[in-house]
Design an enzyme around this catalytic site. Structure first.
Site, mmCIF file in Angstrom:
data_model
loop_
_atom_site.group_PDB
_atom_site.id
_atom_site.type_symbol
_atom_site.label_atom_id
_atom_site.label_comp_id
_atom_site.label_asym_id
_atom_site.label_seq_id
_atom_site.Cartn_x
_atom_site.Cartn_y
_atom_site.Cartn_z
ATOM 1 N N CYS A 91 0.799 -1.239 0.000
ATOM 2 C CA CYS A 91 0.000 0.000 0.000
ATOM 3 C C CYS A 91 0.826 1.282 0.000
ATOM 4 C CB CYS A 91 -0.931 0.022 1.196
ATOM 5 S SG CYS A 91 -2.157 -1.257 1.099
ATOM 6 N N HIS A 358 -8.586 4.096 -2.331
ATOM 7 C CA HIS A 358 -7.167 3.790 -2.146
ATOM 8 C C HIS A 358 -6.680 2.937 -3.326
ATOM 9 C CE1 HIS A 358 -3.529 2.168 -0.476
ATOM 10 N NE2 HIS A 358 -4.029 1.320 0.391
ATOM 11 N N CYS A 388 0.073 2.474 6.283
ATOM 12 C CA CYS A 388 0.286 1.113 6.755
ATOM 13 C C CYS A 388 0.492 0.236 5.524
ATOM 14 C CB CYS A 388 -0.889 0.619 7.588
ATOM 15 S SG CYS A 388 -2.450 0.643 6.713
HETATM 16 C C1 LIG Z 1 -14.478 -3.335 2.872
HETATM 17 C C2 LIG Z 1 -14.696 -3.933 1.505
HETATM 18 C C3 LIG Z 1 -14.557 -5.443 1.546
HETATM 19 C C4 LIG Z 1 -16.104 -3.554 1.054
HETATM 20 O O1 LIG Z 1 -16.280 -4.011 -0.235
HETATM 21 P P1 LIG Z 1 -17.706 -3.886 -0.951
HETATM 22 O O2 LIG Z 1 -18.732 -4.517 -0.101
HETATM 23 O O3 LIG Z 1 -17.530 -4.379 -2.332
HETATM 24 O O4 LIG Z 1 -17.882 -2.300 -0.885
HETATM 25 P P2 LIG Z 1 -18.627 -1.281 -1.802
HETATM 26 O O5 LIG Z 1 -17.798 -0.058 -1.860
HETATM 27 O O6 LIG Z 1 -19.051 -1.914 -3.073
HETATM 28 O O7 LIG Z 1 -19.911 -0.932 -0.951
HETATM 29 C C5 LIG Z 1 -20.936 -1.867 -0.768
HETATM 30 C C6 LIG Z 1 -22.162 -1.159 -0.328
HETATM 31 O O8 LIG Z 1 -21.968 -0.583 0.952
HETATM 32 C C7 LIG Z 1 -22.731 0.611 1.035
HETATM 33 N N1 LIG Z 1 -21.860 1.736 1.383
HETATM 34 C C8 LIG Z 1 -20.532 1.872 1.155
HETATM 35 N N2 LIG Z 1 -20.111 3.033 1.658
HETATM 36 C C9 LIG Z 1 -21.168 3.640 2.211
HETATM 37 C C10 LIG Z 1 -21.356 4.866 2.889
HETATM 38 N N3 LIG Z 1 -20.349 5.695 3.125
HETATM 39 N N4 LIG Z 1 -22.588 5.153 3.346
HETATM 40 C C11 LIG Z 1 -23.618 4.328 3.127
HETATM 41 N N5 LIG Z 1 -23.502 3.168 2.482
HETATM 42 C C12 LIG Z 1 -22.297 2.824 2.030
HETATM 43 C C13 LIG Z 1 -23.416 0.819 -0.275
HETATM 44 O O9 LIG Z 1 -24.697 0.257 -0.231
HETATM 45 C C14 LIG Z 1 -22.559 0.017 -1.208
HETATM 46 O O10 LIG Z 1 -23.234 -0.439 -2.329
HETATM 47 P P3 LIG Z 1 -23.389 0.493 -3.648
HETATM 48 O O11 LIG Z 1 -22.016 0.945 -4.020
HETATM 49 O O12 LIG Z 1 -23.984 -0.418 -4.640
HETATM 50 O O13 LIG Z 1 -24.254 1.648 -3.259
HETATM 51 C C15 LIG Z 1 -13.688 -3.356 0.474
HETATM 52 O O14 LIG Z 1 -13.940 -2.008 0.268
HETATM 53 C C16 LIG Z 1 -12.272 -3.555 0.934
HETATM 54 O O15 LIG Z 1 -11.746 -4.647 0.908
HETATM 55 N N6 LIG Z 1 -11.588 -2.438 1.309
HETATM 56 C C17 LIG Z 1 -10.248 -2.503 1.789
HETATM 57 C C18 LIG Z 1 -9.307 -2.586 0.656
HETATM 58 C C19 LIG Z 1 -7.939 -2.946 1.154
HETATM 59 O O16 LIG Z 1 -7.762 -3.909 1.840
HETATM 60 N N7 LIG Z 1 -6.960 -2.147 0.786
HETATM 61 C C20 LIG Z 1 -5.658 -2.341 1.306
HETATM 62 C C21 LIG Z 1 -5.605 -1.701 2.634
HETATM 63 S S1 LIG Z 1 -4.349 -2.373 3.649
#
Ligand SMILES: CC(C)(COP(=O)(O)OP(=O)(O)OC[C@H]1O[C@@H](n2cnc3c(N)ncnc32)[C@H](O)[C@@H]1OP(=O)(O)O)[C@@H](O)C(=O)NCCC(=O)NCCS
Lengths: 402, 246
Positions: A91, A358, A388
């Protein structure tokens, strides 16, 4: 030792890292080369003078593979004498790329370099690169491998961050990011992305949800609870941290960094080259360091990397005017603020990856540009960027305006 | 050569394409017919029979210069095929004569593609007729390698070839998810080979090849729906590029 000056920093807007994302239809090499082209154009750069282009990329395979830095250089019509190299510090790759580019200047081996990064997460998905840490049992057992989402929940558990704590942080990140966009704080660095016909593809960070509230976040299910429970990952984490007894799964789509596509580039050089090119230095890269920490909790690297760079520079957190701490997960930033005892209003003042996403290989260099823009806007002097990093690492860089 | 007209049977079970050539007006007219059919809930099957030839239309498209009108037009063409594809009605194309360009795309978007002996499929680059969704549908039916071969050998495909390739007279599974290469060795090698072959043969002189290769390359990485959009961008590029040159 020659100083490494930052002459310019630009980034693409971040597109949702999905098929429906606005940057999905542009290849990573094009995204990176558009960034390089723009840097050249803005600085009227004679690219023959460039000694190296260092780009971070965490999934250097398929269309992102085979040294995307050099291929982007060629695609951007830079002089063929400009080499390119791709680096991976998970990252923090984008920041590491800038550090390496700066180190080349500081060592006197280069006069002008570019550091930056690229990640098209919609086209080369997270995890597709494979790797021994996750897959080789002899390594995974020994190091108590768990994916970062579980580590984030472990971190929240260990340091007692409740669901409300992390959600509140996320709501604020959205507010700050929307405010910054509305007030055009990012406009100095953002480049609009057009397709081959000159049609606009994206000119804003499309992940932002301005309307986010505690209530709207409350409805989201934890993202890592199911896999943690069903696959034994929670147990692996708890074997390493038996005092925690049970993992509190607080992270979800709304308080974790979003998956997005994006690229960034930072022009770095010594003093003389600036004079030669007629461009003004905006800041210098004062110091940087990377560090390894315990890999299962994985995400505490920023505090340790920062302390390491403070020690080297004989500086103190109080010497820093503004911090950019990558919002990989809300608990990472909360822990950083607590560990270093820094004021919350100095950290991520324009939001971060929870709101805007990110793009793994690019984020570090994006944060550097964002921080520099904000230091200038507020007329402050010194800033620190930290991220991180997978497998328990952390990277930190201190910049100082000139 | 005559402009096509359409005859819809009383029981809505077939549309006869009378005449030999689609132009923009005939396309619009055809779209209205399909729209009306879709609104009638009782219809289960419709067969479309005749020439699927759109030489005039292609000429019209490639003479467009306004960027906005060009966008509208390209969307219109792809939207029609998508409407057919997404409809609950089972459409059968009975090609009887010539299949070319956007009208051929209508045929390929149908659930069943049949053809009469003697039918000709025209894929030649000079008439630029294969663009506009045809490539996407071909990739779905044939896979990227055969599509590359087919489009780059530049010949007309007769009834026998089309049967062999299973473009016609075989059941096309519309739910088929494109078999993504995920960059295996064969994918890489194929593009190295085709790129160098085309480059060495035509130098940089023929933008159509850049467009075809790019559409197939990008579409093999992205999803089908995204592929349609990628194809539209490249067609637009080609038209703007041609205009710039002339
Ligand atoms: C956490 C994680 C698994 C979520 O993945 P996901 O479920 O596919 O997330 P999405 O962004 O598609 O959001 C899913 C749903 O959550 C809801 N949502 C997301 N953010 C929201 C917010 N701020 N407010 C309200 N609802 C929200 C929405 O309903 C969204 O669906 P939509 O986009 O169709 O409207 C993923 O974002 C992830 O792995 N992040 C970390 C990435 C990572 O590890 N990076 C390296 C860091 S070390």
């Amino acid at each position: 030792m020659p100083e490494a000056y930052i002459y310019d920093a630009i980034r693409t807007p971040r597109g949702k890292g999905k098929i429906s994302g606005s940057l999905h239809e542009i290849s990573p090499v094009k995204l990176a080369s558009k960034t390089l082209k723009k840097l050249k154009e803005r600085n009227n750069l004679n690219t023959k003078l460039l000694d190296d282009v260092v780009l971070g990329c965490v999934h250097p395979i398929n269309e992102q593979g085979s040294d995307i830095a050099r291929i982007s250089v060629l695609d951007a019509d830079y002089d063929q004498s400009v080499p390119g190299t791709q680096v991976d510090r998970f990252c923090a790759s984008g920041l590491e790329a800038c550090n390496i580019a700066a180190a080349q200047i500081m060592s006197g081996q280069s006069d002008l370099t570019i550091g930056g990064g690229i990640e098209s997460m919609s086209r080369v998905p997270m995890g597709s690169v494979g790797g021994a840490w996750m897959t080789d049992p002899t390594v995974a057992f020994k190091t108590y491998f768990v994916p970062q989402g579980i580590s984030a929940d472990l971190l929240a558990t260990k340091y007692n961050y409740s669901r409300d704590d992390v959600d509140l942080y996320a709501v604020n990140s959205q507010k700050k990011a929307s405010n910054a966009w509305e007030k055009k704080y990012f406009s100095k660095s953002i480049i609009d992305i057009y397709d081959q016909n000159g049609d606009l593809m994206l000119n804003y960070d499309e992940l932002i949800r301005k309307e986010t509230t505690m209530q709207s976040l409350a409805s989201l299910n934890p993202s890592f609870q199911k896999i943690g429970k069903e696959t034994g990952l929670n147990e692996v984490a708890l074997m390493k941290y038996p005092e925690s007894k049970k993992i509190n799964h607080v992270h979800h789509a709304g308080n974790s960094s979003g998956i997005v596509d994006g690229a960034a580039a930072v022009l770095i050089g010594n003093k003389e080259i600036g004079i030669k090119l007629g461009i003004k230095p905006r800041a210098k890269i004062k110091a940087f360091s990377s560090i390894g920490t315990e890999p299962t909790i994985m995400l505490t690297g920023p505090e340790h990397a920062s302390n390491k760079v403070f020690q080297r520079t004989k500086m103190h957190p109080n010497d820093i005017d503004l911090f950019e701490v990558n919002e990989a997960f809300a608990a990472v930033v909360l822990r950083y603020i607590d560990a270093l005892k820094v004021s919350e209003d100095k950290v991520n003042v324009n939001g971060g990856a929870i709101a805007m996403g990110h793009p793994l290989g690019a984020t570090g260099s994006m944060l550097l540009g964002t921080l520099l823009d904000e230091l200038e806007r507020r007329n402050l002097s010194t800033g620190l960027i930290t991220l991180c990093v997978g497998a328990g690492m952390g990277t930190a860089t201190i910049i100082e305006r000139v | 050569m005559s402009l096509v007209d359409f005859e819809l049977s009383k029981d809505y079970s077939y549309i006869k394409i009378i005449g030999s050539d689609f132009n923009l007006n005939s396309f619009e007219k055809f779209k209205e017919i399909i729209k009306n059919l879709n609104q009638k809930n009782c219809i289960k099957k419709v067969s479309i029979e005749g020439n699927f030839n759109s030489r005039l239309l292609v000429n019209e498209i490639f003479s467009k210069s306004g960027k906005t009108s060009l966008d509208d037009l390209l969307y219109l063409l792809q939207a029609l095929a998508k409407t057919i594809e997404d409809s609950d009605i089972l459409f059968t194309a009975n090609i009887n004569g010539i299949a070319k360009g956007p009208a051929m795309e209508i045929a390929l978007a149908c659930n069943f593609v049949k053809a009469k002996t003697g039918t000709i499929f025209n894929f030649t680059k000079n008439e630029k007729i294969f663009f506009l969704g045809t490539i996407q549908r071909l990739i779905n039916i044939l896979g990227y390698k055969k599509t590359l071969q087919l489009l780059l050998i530049e010949k007309t495909i007769n009834f026998e070839d089309a049967t062999d390739l299973k473009i016609i007279n075989s059941n096309i599974d519309k739910t088929l998810i494109r078999n993504k290469p995920f960059w295996d060795q064969a994918f890489t090698n194929t593009f190295i080979f085709f790129n160098s072959k085309i480059h060495s043969t035509y130098k940089n002189l023929i933008p159509e090849y850049m467009a075809i290769l790019s559409i197939i390359f990008e579409s093999s990485i992205c999803d089908y729906e995204v592929g349609l959009s990628i194809e539209r961008r490249w067609v637009k590029w080609l038209i703007l590029n041609n205009i710039k040159k002339s």
